[in-house]
Design a protein around this motif. Structure first.
Motif, PDB file in Angstrom:
ATOM      1  N   PRO A 203       2.617  -9.350 -21.835  1.00  0.00           N
ATOM      2  CA  PRO A 203       2.984  -8.055 -21.372  1.00  0.00           C
ATOM      3  C   PRO A 203       2.600  -7.093 -21.163  1.00  0.00           C
ATOM      4  N   ALA A 204       2.605  -5.777 -20.072  1.00  0.00           N
ATOM      5  CA  ALA A 204       1.936  -4.825 -20.690  1.00  0.00           C
ATOM      6  C   ALA A 204       2.399  -3.995 -21.761  1.00  0.00           C
ATOM      7  N   MET A 205       0.929  -3.257 -22.940  1.00  0.00           N
ATOM      8  CA  MET A 205       0.870  -3.394 -23.560  1.00  0.00           C
ATOM      9  C   MET A 205       0.401  -1.819 -23.541  1.00  0.00           C
ATOM     10  N   ASP A 206      -0.107  -1.581 -22.854  1.00  0.00           N
ATOM     11  CA  ASP A 206      -1.017  -0.244 -22.667  1.00  0.00           C
ATOM     12  C   ASP A 206      -0.370   1.002 -21.570  1.00  0.00           C
ATOM     13  N   THR A 207      -0.422   1.720 -22.017  1.00  0.00           N
ATOM     14  CA  THR A 207      -0.243   3.220 -21.122  1.00  0.00           C
ATOM     15  C   THR A 207      -0.689   2.861 -19.145  1.00  0.00           C
ATOM     16  N   PHE A 208      -2.080   3.046 -19.548  1.00  0.00           N
ATOM     17  CA  PHE A 208      -2.462   2.687 -18.027  1.00  0.00           C
ATOM     18  C   PHE A 208      -3.391   1.295 -17.973  1.00  0.00           C
ATOM     19  N   GLY A 209      -2.631   0.538 -18.970  1.00  0.00           N
ATOM     20  CA  GLY A 209      -3.630  -0.721 -18.258  1.00  0.00           C
ATOM     21  C   GLY A 209      -2.444  -1.700 -18.804  1.00  0.00           C
ATOM     22  N   ARG A 210      -3.515  -3.513 -19.370  1.00  0.00           N
ATOM     23  CA  ARG A 210      -2.235  -4.825 -19.538  1.00  0.00           C
ATOM     24  C   ARG A 210      -2.175  -4.850 -20.651  1.00  0.00           C
ATOM     25  N   CYS A 211      -3.521  -5.608 -20.937  1.00  0.00           N
ATOM     26  CA  CYS A 211      -2.941  -6.072 -22.370  1.00  0.00           C
ATOM     27  C   CYS A 211      -4.581  -6.520 -23.047  1.00  0.00           C
ATOM     28  N   ASP A 212      -4.716  -6.003 -24.075  1.00  0.00           N
ATOM     29  CA  ASP A 212      -5.876  -6.753 -24.598  1.00  0.00           C
ATOM     30  C   ASP A 212      -6.029  -7.310 -25.735  1.00  0.00           C
ATOM     31  N   GLY A 213      -5.797  -8.436 -25.647  1.00  0.00           N
ATOM     32  CA  GLY A 213      -5.194  -9.677 -26.433  1.00  0.00           C
ATOM     33  C   GLY A 213      -6.195 -10.329 -27.230  1.00  0.00           C
ATOM     34  N   PHE A 214      -5.344 -10.976 -28.718  1.00  0.00           N
ATOM     35  CA  PHE A 214      -6.530 -11.411 -29.422  1.00  0.00           C
ATOM     36  C   PHE A 214      -5.520 -12.545 -30.654  1.00  0.00           C
ATOM     37  N   VAL A 215      -5.856 -13.267 -30.553  1.00  0.00           N
ATOM     38  CA  VAL A 215      -4.992 -14.518 -31.814  1.00  0.00           C
ATOM     39  C   VAL A 215      -5.510 -14.547 -33.480  1.00  0.00           C
ATOM     40  N   GLU A 216      -4.790 -14.668 -33.704  1.00  0.00           N
ATOM     41  CA  GLU A 216      -4.415 -14.732 -35.191  1.00  0.00           C
ATOM     42  C   GLU A 216      -4.088 -16.069 -35.886  1.00  0.00           C
ATOM     43  N   LEU A 217      -4.654 -16.611 -36.102  1.00  0.00           N
ATOM     44  CA  LEU A 217      -3.913 -18.198 -37.057  1.00  0.00           C
ATOM     45  C   LEU A 217      -3.850 -18.207 -39.017  1.00  0.00           C
ATOM     46  N   VAL A 218      -3.432 -18.156 -39.058  1.00  0.00           N
ATOM     47  CA  VAL A 218      -2.735 -18.213 -40.721  1.00  0.00           C
ATOM     48  C   VAL A 218      -2.392 -19.266 -41.159  1.00  0.00           C
ATOM     49  N   TYR A 219      -3.171 -19.851 -42.495  1.00  0.00           N
ATOM     50  CA  TYR A 219      -3.059 -21.118 -42.941  1.00  0.00           C
ATOM     51  C   TYR A 219      -3.337 -21.178 -44.355  1.00  0.00           C
ATOM     52  N   GLU A 220      -2.119 -21.172 -45.067  1.00  0.00           N
ATOM     53  CA  GLU A 220      -2.445 -20.838 -46.622  1.00  0.00           C
ATOM     54  C   GLU A 220      -3.132 -19.717 -46.890  1.00  0.00           C
ATOM     55  N   GLY A 221      -2.780 -18.913 -46.163  1.00  0.00           N
ATOM     56  CA  GLY A 221      -3.313 -17.635 -47.151  1.00  0.00           C
ATOM     57  C   GLY A 221      -4.938 -16.812 -46.196  1.00  0.00           C
TER      58      GLY A 221
END
Length: 299
Positions: A203-221
């Motif tokens: 989805p569009a997340m920025d007012t004048f842009g698109r999305c600056d995406g990154f991923v976080e993975l969490v396992y056992e803290g």
């Protein structure tokens, strides 16, 4: 009118289909489903832009889709009354679980300021429920009259403005097909490599842009992160996150939480969405033979 002899029945003022497909429902349908919604095209759109010195200028149309807060958007098609998008979006759901209508807004993109509303189409919850209860592989196409404030939108050529949308019903495949635990799995430390391949239709997340995406993975803290792909609805990461499991003979102690964020230059990132690999499935993965591979797409 309908194809195949079906009947339209009563509808709200916004849910007006001038060409509606017949749905072959499955009375035995149950469980998870994926409805692929493709915004095909619009025709006879009204003039929205003044052009240079009042000359030229048509409409820079794009669509925003919303089903119960799950949102998608097409790319703008500039300076045309007859845009062709062909943009497909996947909506995860289940038989009997559709609780909201599909709202599709047709908007006119502006280089400066907020977009202008051309009109909208609302596909009723009942109609979506029929689609989700269809036979696996069912597909069909509906064409709707675009409405605004309860009245049909009239195009530049005095014809009714139309939006064409196609649908296809899929049954989701199991996670990580092909990764089967070994019998009497070996004890010891295992290294699980998660490759975050890509994201699509963000989805569009920025007012004048698109999305600056990154991923976080969490396992056992423990927290693992990908790089940031800026200003993109369809980021490609290819980042490998290595997770160490000390004793593969024991059940894993936690789920694997995967979070997709929109990076911000100032302030905290915004959460786009998340997915979970249950700890039971993670336990199966770490007991697979060394070198086993699998892939999954999360929604």
């Amino acid at each position: 009118n309908t194809r195949g002899g079906g009947s339209v029945g009563s509808r709200s003022t916004l849910d007006l289909a001038v060409d509606e497909c017949v749905i072959a429902t499955d009375d035995q349908a149950e469980g998870a489903r994926e409805l692929v919604i493709t915004v095909v095209k619009a025709r006879h759109l009204p003039k929205m832009d003044a052009g240079f010195l009042g000359v030229g200028g048509k409409v820079d149309a794009f669509c925003e889709l919303d089903i119960g807060g799950v949102r998608f958007a097409t790319e703008p098609k500039k300076n045309t009354y007859s845009p062709d998008w062909g943009s497909a979006f996947s909506f995860p759901t289940a038989v009997g679980a559709v609780s909201s209508p599909l709202v599709i807004k047709v908007l006119d993109w502006n280089q400066v300021g907020a977009p202008d509303l051309v009109g909208e189409v609302v596909v009723s919850r009942a109609r979506l429920g029929q689609m989700v209860s269809a036979k696996e592989g069912w597909e069909g196409t509906d064409t709707y009259i675009i409405q605004k404030e309860g009245a049909q939108v009239t195009g530049h050529d005095k014809s009714a403005s139309l939006l064409t949308v196609s649908y296809k019903l899929l049954v989701p495949k199991p996670s990580f097909p092909g990764m089967v635990p070994e019998k009497g799995g070996k004890k010891g430390t295992r290294l699980v490599k998660f490759t975050i391949v890509n994201g699509r239709n963000l989805p569009a997340m920025d007012t004048f842009g698109r999305c600056d995406g990154f991923v976080e993975l969490v396992y056992e803290g423990e927290l693992y992160k990908t790089s940031v792909v800026k200003n993109n609805f369809d980021p490609d990461w290819g980042d490998v996150l290595e997770v160490r499991v000390d004793d593969s003979s024991r059940e894993c102690g936690s789920d694997v939480l995967i979070k997709l964020f929109d990076w911000n230059k100032v302030g905290s990132p915004d959460l786009v969405g998340e997915a979970v690999i249950p700890k039971a499935r993670m336990s199966e993965i770490v007991r697979c033979r060394a070198g086993a591979e699998g892939a999954d797409t999360f929604r």
